[in-house]
Write a protein that holds these residues in place. Structure first.
Motif, mmCIF file in Angstrom:
data_model
loop_
_atom_site.group_PDB
_atom_site.id
_atom_site.type_symbol
_atom_site.label_atom_id
_atom_site.label_comp_id
_atom_site.label_asym_id
_atom_site.label_seq_id
_atom_site.Cartn_x
_atom_site.Cartn_y
_atom_site.Cartn_z
ATOM 1 N N THR A 110 0.836 -1.191 0.000
ATOM 2 C CA THR A 110 0.000 0.000 0.000
ATOM 3 C C THR A 110 0.876 1.248 0.000
ATOM 4 N N HIS A 111 0.284 2.336 -0.447
ATOM 5 C CA HIS A 111 0.963 3.631 -0.456
ATOM 6 C C HIS A 111 -0.096 4.699 -0.227
ATOM 7 N N THR A 112 0.250 5.702 0.572
ATOM 8 C CA THR A 112 -0.647 6.822 0.823
ATOM 9 C C THR A 112 0.044 8.103 0.378
ATOM 10 N N ARG A 113 -0.700 8.936 -0.345
ATOM 11 C CA ARG A 113 -0.189 10.228 -0.789
ATOM 12 C C ARG A 113 -1.142 11.323 -0.343
ATOM 13 N N PHE A 114 -0.628 12.539 -0.241
ATOM 14 C CA PHE A 114 -1.412 13.695 0.160
ATOM 15 C C PHE A 114 -1.341 14.722 -0.956
ATOM 16 N N VAL A 115 -2.490 15.158 -1.444
ATOM 17 C CA VAL A 115 -2.550 16.154 -2.514
ATOM 18 C C VAL A 115 -2.317 17.527 -1.891
ATOM 19 N N VAL A 116 -1.356 18.257 -2.465
ATOM 20 C CA VAL A 116 -0.981 19.568 -1.933
ATOM 21 C C VAL A 116 -1.170 20.660 -2.970
ATOM 22 N N ASP A 117 -1.369 21.865 -2.460
ATOM 23 C CA ASP A 117 -1.329 23.073 -3.283
ATOM 24 C C ASP A 117 0.136 23.500 -3.314
ATOM 25 N N LYS A 118 0.735 23.535 -4.498
ATOM 26 C CA LYS A 118 2.173 23.788 -4.588
ATOM 27 C C LYS A 118 2.558 25.151 -4.023
ATOM 28 N N ALA A 119 1.778 26.197 -4.301
ATOM 29 C CA ALA A 119 2.118 27.537 -3.803
ATOM 30 C C ALA A 119 2.137 27.562 -2.274
ATOM 31 N N LYS A 120 1.139 26.940 -1.638
ATOM 32 C CA LYS A 120 1.105 26.888 -0.169
ATOM 33 C C LYS A 120 2.275 26.075 0.368
ATOM 34 N N THR A 121 2.628 24.999 -0.325
ATOM 35 C CA THR A 121 3.763 24.172 0.089
ATOM 36 C C THR A 121 5.053 24.968 0.015
ATOM 37 N N PHE A 122 5.244 25.724 -1.069
ATOM 38 C CA PHE A 122 6.460 26.533 -1.207
ATOM 39 C C PHE A 122 6.558 27.540 -0.067
ATOM 40 N N GLU A 123 5.442 28.146 0.330
ATOM 41 C CA GLU A 123 5.443 29.111 1.435
ATOM 42 C C GLU A 123 5.820 28.433 2.748
ATOM 43 N N ARG A 124 5.267 27.246 3.007
ATOM 44 C CA ARG A 124 5.619 26.510 4.235
ATOM 45 C C ARG A 124 7.106 26.161 4.257
ATOM 46 N N LEU A 125 7.643 25.779 3.093
ATOM 47 C CA LEU A 125 9.061 25.431 3.029
ATOM 48 C C LEU A 125 9.936 26.658 3.258
ATOM 49 N N LYS A 126 9.550 27.799 2.710
ATOM 50 C CA LYS A 126 10.309 29.040 2.936
ATOM 51 C C LYS A 126 10.294 29.411 4.413
ATOM 52 N N ALA A 127 9.138 29.262 5.055
ATOM 53 C CA ALA A 127 9.037 29.576 6.478
ATOM 54 C C ALA A 127 9.926 28.640 7.299
ATOM 55 N N LYS A 128 9.962 27.372 6.947
ATOM 56 C CA LYS A 128 10.814 26.436 7.678
ATOM 57 C C LYS A 128 12.282 26.769 7.453
ATOM 58 N N ALA A 129 12.655 27.124 6.225
ATOM 59 C CA ALA A 129 14.030 27.493 5.925
ATOM 60 C C ALA A 129 14.443 28.721 6.742
ATOM 61 N N ALA A 130 13.528 29.678 6.909
ATOM 62 C CA ALA A 130 13.814 30.879 7.697
ATOM 63 C C ALA A 130 14.007 30.518 9.171
ATOM 64 N N ARG A 131 13.161 29.626 9.688
ATOM 65 C CA ARG A 131 13.302 29.177 11.083
ATOM 66 C C ARG A 131 14.642 28.480 11.279
ATOM 67 N N PHE A 132 15.009 27.636 10.313
ATOM 68 C CA PHE A 132 16.284 26.913 10.400
ATOM 69 C C PHE A 132 17.463 27.876 10.338
ATOM 70 N N ALA A 133 17.392 28.847 9.430
ATOM 71 C CA ALA A 133 18.485 29.832 9.305
ATOM 72 C C ALA A 133 18.634 30.632 10.599
ATOM 73 N N ALA A 134 17.517 30.981 11.224
ATOM 74 C CA ALA A 134 17.553 31.742 12.470
ATOM 75 C C ALA A 134 18.177 30.909 13.594
ATOM 76 N N GLN A 135 17.865 29.622 13.617
ATOM 77 C CA GLN A 135 18.404 28.728 14.644
ATOM 78 C C GLN A 135 19.893 28.495 14.427
ATOM 79 N N SER A 136 20.300 28.370 13.174
ATOM 80 C CA SER A 136 21.696 28.033 12.835
ATOM 81 C C SER A 136 22.615 29.241 12.901
ATOM 82 N N GLY A 137 22.036 30.430 12.800
ATOM 83 C CA GLY A 137 22.743 31.660 12.609
ATOM 84 C C GLY A 137 23.646 32.158 13.589
#
Length: 137
Positions: A110-137
């Motif tokens: 079996t396999h399960t997938r989740f349908v995503v809105d790409k624009a919303k996904t890109f925004e979530r990834l940018k926010a996570k990258a910013a959090r990571f940069a702030a932590q690593s900085g």
């Protein structure tokens, strides 16, 4: 997601097993379809099925994989991957999968997938990258 994506919808991909898809850790005599390659091919087949029924700006990401590798497939053989939607819960799509070569049942699961809105996904990834940069900085 279009309403055409529903339980019972299926797709079949035929994939030749080349060197890149085989294991090499047991030497040339044991070059067979690797389990990670089989899982990747299953995921791609499921994603391609979803894309056929997706609205513009949608894609999908994998959530869960449960696959048994049942038999070896030799380099040079072709596998047939069949995926079928068995259920849907909102944006979650649940698949039944089967893999066969010319001689044997090779994989099942079996396999399960989740349908995503790409624009919303890109925004979530940018926010996570910013959090990571702030932590690593």
């Amino acid at each position: 997601m279009k309403p055409t994506l529903r339980p019972g919808t299926s797709r079949v991909n035929r994939i030749p097993i080349d060197r890149q898809r085989t294991i090499g850790f047991m030497g040339e005599e044991a070059r067979t379809y690797g389990t990670p390659s089989m899982i990747l091919d299953i995921e791609h087949t499921c994603r391609e099925l979803i894309i056929e029924h997706a609205d513009p700006g949608e894609d999908s990401v994998g959530m869960e994989v449960a696959v048994k590798h049942l038999a070896p497939t030799l380099m040079g053989m072709t596998v047939e991957i069949t995926v079928r939607v068995v259920a849907m819960e909102g944006r979650k799509v649940f698949f039944e999968t089967a893999v066969k070569d010319q001689l044997d049942d090779v994989g099942a699961g079996t396999h399960t997938r989740f349908v995503v809105d790409k624009a919303k996904t890109f925004e979530r990834l940018k926010a996570k990258a910013a959090r990571f940069a702030a932590q690593s900085g």
